[in-house]
Write an enzyme that holds these catalytic residues in place. Structure first.
Site, short mmCIF file in Angstrom:
data_model
loop_
_atom_site.label_atom_id
_atom_site.label_comp_id
_atom_site.label_asym_id
_atom_site.label_seq_id
_atom_site.Cartn_x
_atom_site.Cartn_y
_atom_site.Cartn_z
N GLU A 78 0.73 -1.28 -0.02
CA GLU A 78 -0.16 0.01 -0.02
C GLU A 78 0.85 1.28 -0.08
O GLU A 78 0.34 2.38 -0.52
CB GLU A 78 -0.88 0.08 1.22
CG GLU A 78 -2.33 0.55 0.96
CD GLU A 78 -3.25 0.13 1.70
OE1 GLU A 78 -4.39 -0.19 1.31
OE2 GLU A 78 -3.38 0.05 3.00
N GLU A 96 1.78 1.75 -3.50
CA GLU A 96 0.68 2.27 -4.17
C GLU A 96 0.29 3.64 -4.09
O GLU A 96 -0.14 4.62 -5.07
CB GLU A 96 -0.54 1.17 -3.92
CG GLU A 96 -1.79 1.77 -4.69
CD GLU A 96 -3.01 0.72 -4.58
OE1 GLU A 96 -3.90 0.96 -5.48
OE2 GLU A 96 -3.01 -0.13 -3.63
N CYS A 99 -9.00 -3.01 3.13
CA CYS A 99 -8.66 -4.11 4.29
C CYS A 99 -9.85 -4.49 4.98
O CYS A 99 -9.95 -5.72 5.16
CB CYS A 99 -7.82 -3.52 5.58
SG CYS A 99 -6.17 -2.98 5.06
N SER A 107 -7.85 0.85 -2.98
CA SER A 107 -6.60 0.37 -2.97
C SER A 107 -6.78 -1.10 -3.85
O SER A 107 -7.95 -1.80 -3.43
CB SER A 107 -5.85 0.20 -1.79
OG SER A 107 -4.67 -0.76 -1.89
N LYS A 146 -15.59 -10.81 7.10
CA LYS A 146 -14.49 -11.93 6.36
C LYS A 146 -14.94 -13.05 5.84
O LYS A 146 -14.45 -13.98 4.84
CB LYS A 146 -13.51 -12.14 7.38
CG LYS A 146 -12.72 -10.87 7.84
CD LYS A 146 -11.86 -10.31 6.59
CE LYS A 146 -11.11 -9.27 7.21
NZ LYS A 146 -9.97 -8.57 5.92
N GLU A 188 -15.83 -12.26 2.32
CA GLU A 188 -14.63 -11.73 1.75
C GLU A 188 -14.17 -13.02 1.26
O GLU A 188 -13.55 -13.10 -0.30
CB GLU A 188 -13.69 -11.02 2.60
CG GLU A 188 -12.48 -10.27 1.84
CD GLU A 188 -11.52 -9.77 2.70
OE1 GLU A 188 -10.52 -9.29 2.05
OE2 GLU A 188 -11.64 -9.91 3.76
N GLU A 210 -12.79 -11.92 -6.68
CA GLU A 210 -11.52 -10.96 -6.91
C GLU A 210 -10.47 -11.32 -5.81
O GLU A 210 -9.31 -11.02 -5.81
CB GLU A 210 -11.87 -9.58 -7.00
CG GLU A 210 -12.36 -9.04 -5.57
CD GLU A 210 -13.67 -8.87 -5.50
OE1 GLU A 210 -14.16 -8.32 -4.67
OE2 GLU A 210 -14.49 -9.69 -6.10
N CYS A 228 -11.07 -2.87 13.95
CA CYS A 228 -11.31 -4.42 14.04
C CYS A 228 -11.44 -4.94 15.55
O CYS A 228 -11.93 -5.88 15.66
CB CYS A 228 -10.15 -5.13 13.31
SG CYS A 228 -9.78 -4.78 11.51
#
Length: 563
Positions: A277, A280, A296, A316, A355, A358, A363, A500
């Site tokens: 990151e 990026e 994230c 991102s 999650k 996810e 992707e 989190c």
């Protein structure tokens, strides 16, 4: 400042928002079912009703304190009133408590015990409703709902998602998505914050424990787990440890005894995220688009896709730490296959309900292969440990397994809001200047505040940054960015207020904000970490020189073609 008289005691108050807060300040734990201090006042359950010196009764959560107010909180009439209220709630409630997911931690169950209720005189005449199993992450059981409205206000006031609301009238009232839709057909982002505030078992985590038990006992399977940073300062709550205590060195041996062959640290994946990151961001500063939004948090990514599709290009391309680690682990296992020929099953222990969804998104896969097979929340792992009969306080301490058991402090602090940004800022520092690293935490990046704004310098350029947690805060920020009122280069977004550590899969403490303890546990651990940032982490560089060489984009970035 003012003075109230509560049950004959003189109690000072200052900025308390309502009488209930002053009562609790006086050390009286007045019962409630619909009051959550972070949410708007609803006043539905009436359990916090008190009596003033003029004989008037009112719900203490709905009235502001006034100087000279004189109230009683526990008269015989109020005791009987609360007892009847709880009995009526139980009468219209599915009371199959022994098999309920909330058994032992249900607030309604706790109140029934507190009121001494041993018998319910009334029949349950409510229509039975089917479970909503459509979500990959959470389950809705309308039969357990007591219509407190906490989930609705969380979904609206705090998360700005509005996936559920009241429908129907009178005895037919339900909490449900509009038009009897399934949860999966709404704008729900799977953050699980509705489950956090639900006082009963009406909303609970979709459980994958039974599938894991079968795999852990299969001799043809090698089960490998990664443990997220936020888990280690929350799971101890369920085993009598002080709030926020880092119990990772106790959790590792317990998980080995459960049958996990290897236990690794997701903070290694977070270190990968910091490196990718950071690079990026440097590219985006030259070529755009800006701001660069972190990716994230899967709930935030879904919220952006559904509510703000024009900002999707700003997300991102980096995978989350969990997914980066999952891809690296599978690639590492291909190079270093199991000598017994066992099939790899990759499990992630996460503080997050989203999650679970996810890992299924295209992707997130590498060349069509799902990298992480299962996600277990902290709460699910707690249930496994208790089912086995183990106790975290009664094991020999041990470290996470190599080669992914050593991480930097930067990867570890990802669990708290602001941790990603602080880690990226650290990584921009060349060398190991402790004073410069310590200066970062003092510029406003830490803390529970829903929006934190600051700037930092890198290579002669001032980088404007923001850290936001809670999706309503994110929504307001995006409105300001779109209107040109705010300009940033880097924005960290976490769906759960506080990050989190306050995820939808974490142990719940109704009425107590545990963010300060859980985040402090991560920051205190970081103090003792010798490696502070990825750019001084030799093992990470070794992975880039071997397993990741030439495959960085393939393994560490989202496969946008499957988006």
């Amino acid at each position: 400042m003012g003075m109230m008289i509560i049950d004959g005691m003189h109690v000072e108050f200052t900025d308390e928002t309502n009488v209930l807060d002053v009562i609790r300040k006086a050390g009286i734990d007045l019962p409630t079912l619909c009051y959550v201090s972070e949410l708007s006042v609803y006043g539905a359950c009436r359990l916090c009703t008190v009596k003033d010196d003029e004989g008037r009764y009112f719900a203490s959560c709905t009235v502001k304190p006034r100087d000279g107010m004189n109230i009683q909180t526990n008269t015989p009439e109020l005791h009987q009133y609360r007892r009847i209220l709880v009995e009526l709630l139980l009468a219209s409630h599915d009371r199959d408590c022994t098999t309920c997911h909330k058994n032992g931690s249900c607030h309604l169950q706790e109140l029934a015990e507190r009121m001494g209720l041993r018998h319910v005189r009334f029949k349950n005449l409510q229509e039975e409703h089917p479970l909503d199993l459509s979500s990959n992450c959470i389950v809705r059981d309308p039969n357990k709902c007591i219509l407190c409205g906490d989930c609705i206000r969380m979904c609206d006031n705090v998360q700005s998602v509005n996936a559920i609301d009241f429908a129907g009238k009178g005895a037919a009232t339900l909490v449900t998505p509009a038009y009897n839709k399934k949860l999966a057909d709404t704008d729900c982002v799977d953050c699980g914050q509705c489950r956090v505030v639900c006082p009963t078992g009406a909303i609970y985590i979709k459980d994958h424990v039974d599938e894991l038990w079968a795999l852990l006992s299969d001799p043809k399977v090698k089960v490998v787990a990664q443990v997220a940073p936020a888990v280690r300062t929350a799971i101890g709550d369920s085993f009598g440890f002080p709030l926020g205590k880092n119990v990772m060195n106790r959790l590792v041996p317990v998980m080995h005894r459960l049958g996990f062959d290897e236990v690794y640290d997701t903070a290694f994946g977070a270190d990968l995220t910091v490196k990718e990151e950071s690079e990026e961001l440097m590219r985006r500063l030259e070529n755009g688009p800006l701001p660069l939004f972190t990716s994230c948090c899967p709930s935030w990514v879904r919220f952006c896709e559904k509510r703000w599709p024009e900002f999707v290009p700003n997300l991102s391309t980096c995978r989350s730490p969990m997914q980066m680690f999952g891809a690296l682990l599978r690639a590492y296992s291909n190079v270093h296959p199991d000598p017994d020929g066992r099939r790899l099953v990759s499990v992630a222990i996460m503080p997050c309900t989203a999650k679970k969804d996810e890992i299924l998104r295209p992707e997130s896969h590498t060349n069509g292969v799902q990298d992480v097979d299962f996600v277990l929340t902290t709460e699910e792992l707690v249930s496994m440990i208790k089912t086995y009969g183990l106790d975290l306080s009664n094991v020999d301490k041990d470290a996470a397994d190599m080669p992914f058991g050593i991480t930097s402090g930067a990867g570890l602090i990802f669990g708290a809001s602001g941790g990603v940004t602080e880690a990226v800022m650290r990584n921009f520092i060349l060398g190991h200047n402790r004073e410069e690293i310590n200066t970062i935490k003092k510029i406003g990046v830490r803390g529970e505040k829903g929006l934190k704004e600051f700037s930092f310098a890198h290579e002669g350029r001032i980088i404007r940054a923001a850290v936001v947690s809670g999706l309503r805060n994110a929504d307001e920020l995006l409105k300001a960015i779109k209107a040109g009122e705010k300009q940033y280069d880097f924005v960290e977004v976490m769906a759960c207020p506080g990050g989190c550590v306050m995820g939808g899969g974490q142990p719940v403490h109704i009425g107590h904000n545990v963010f300060p303890e859980r985040s402090a546990g991560l920051y205190e651990t970081d103090i003792n970490m010798q490696i502070k940032k990825p750019n001084e982490f030799p093992l990470l560089e070794a992975m880039y020189a071997t397993i990741l060489k030439g495959r960085e984009h393939e393994l560490l970035h989202r496969n946008m073609g499957g988006h």
